[in-house]
Write an enzyme that holds these catalytic residues in place. Sequence first.
Site, PDB file in Angstrom:
ATOM      1  N   CYS A 125       0.811  -1.220   0.000  1.00  0.00           N
ATOM      2  CA  CYS A 125       0.000   0.000   0.000  1.00  0.00           C
ATOM      3  C   CYS A 125       0.845   1.271   0.000  1.00  0.00           C
ATOM      4  O   CYS A 125       1.402   1.636  -1.025  1.00  0.00           O
ATOM      5  CB  CYS A 125      -0.966  -0.034   1.181  1.00  0.00           C
ATOM      6  SG  CYS A 125      -2.358   1.110   1.000  1.00  0.00           S
ATOM      7  N   HIS A 156      -3.256  -6.191   2.128  1.00  0.00           N
ATOM      8  CA  HIS A 156      -2.664  -5.898   3.442  1.00  0.00           C
ATOM      9  C   HIS A 156      -2.242  -7.163   4.185  1.00  0.00           C
ATOM     10  O   HIS A 156      -1.807  -8.136   3.574  1.00  0.00           O
ATOM     11  CB  HIS A 156      -3.626  -5.028   4.252  1.00  0.00           C
ATOM     12  CG  HIS A 156      -3.578  -3.581   3.860  1.00  0.00           C
ATOM     13  ND1 HIS A 156      -2.654  -2.701   4.370  1.00  0.00           N
ATOM     14  CD2 HIS A 156      -4.330  -2.867   2.978  1.00  0.00           C
ATOM     15  CE1 HIS A 156      -2.829  -1.500   3.850  1.00  0.00           C
ATOM     16  NE2 HIS A 156      -3.850  -1.574   2.995  1.00  0.00           N
TER      17      HIS A 156
END
Length: 253
Positions: free
Chosen positions: A108, A205
């Site tokens: 990310c 994630h």
Amino acid sequence: MTHTIAGEPVSSPNNGKTLRILQLYPKDMNIYGDWGNTLALARRAHAHGFDVEILDYNPGDTFPDDVDIIIGGGGQDSGQTVIQEDLHAIGAKLKKNAEEGMPMLVICGLYQLFGKEFRTHEGETLKGINIFDAYTVGGNERLIGNIVEDSQEFGTIVGFENHSGLTYLGAGCEPLATVTKGVGNNSTDHHEGARVHNVVGTYLHGSLLPKNPKISDYLIEAAAQRKYGEFTPEKIDDSMVEKARASAMKRPR
């Protein structure tokens, strides 16, 4: 800070060998379970018989020269601003390590800053360190939910995305996978993540490596081959992982 995990018994061909995992900016870039990726990677390496050391690197620390895998997580725009100056201070070293084949996984926010630049929704431009031929612009919508994607090397990848940045790849890097459920890098090209050398960037994630051990094995093998010139994998029971993957793929977006 260093955390140590002992390897498997002496029957393992990899016993007595150590892999050092550097966790990049865990104070500021470690949200949505990204520590889970570090832990899963360490446990997987342990299952393959390696001793494992996990090192933390935060702004102002001395960057260690003798690490084997680098892993970094996501953060809010404010976290990216905090680490940006330090990231550029070590950027040349990271780029050299990448070009020399060191395996890395960035999630990310760090995925974005490993590219050319991130233009935030507020109009600020955060310069990246140019490991990925990619740039990111802040979007109006948060892209969040379960995601499923297909990778030529890793098969079906399952995980959870949570981002508003829209990333666009240039000709200098390949996507990690093609999205079959979810959004991925942006809302137009159906790609997710990026790859160059042995570096993997993704919006998935902290459930990425627990649910996708093939990616962990890839990072471990690349590190072992680079350090020791060989890698002998152990046969690991992934039946529980397969159940978790099957359950995740059935969940609604």
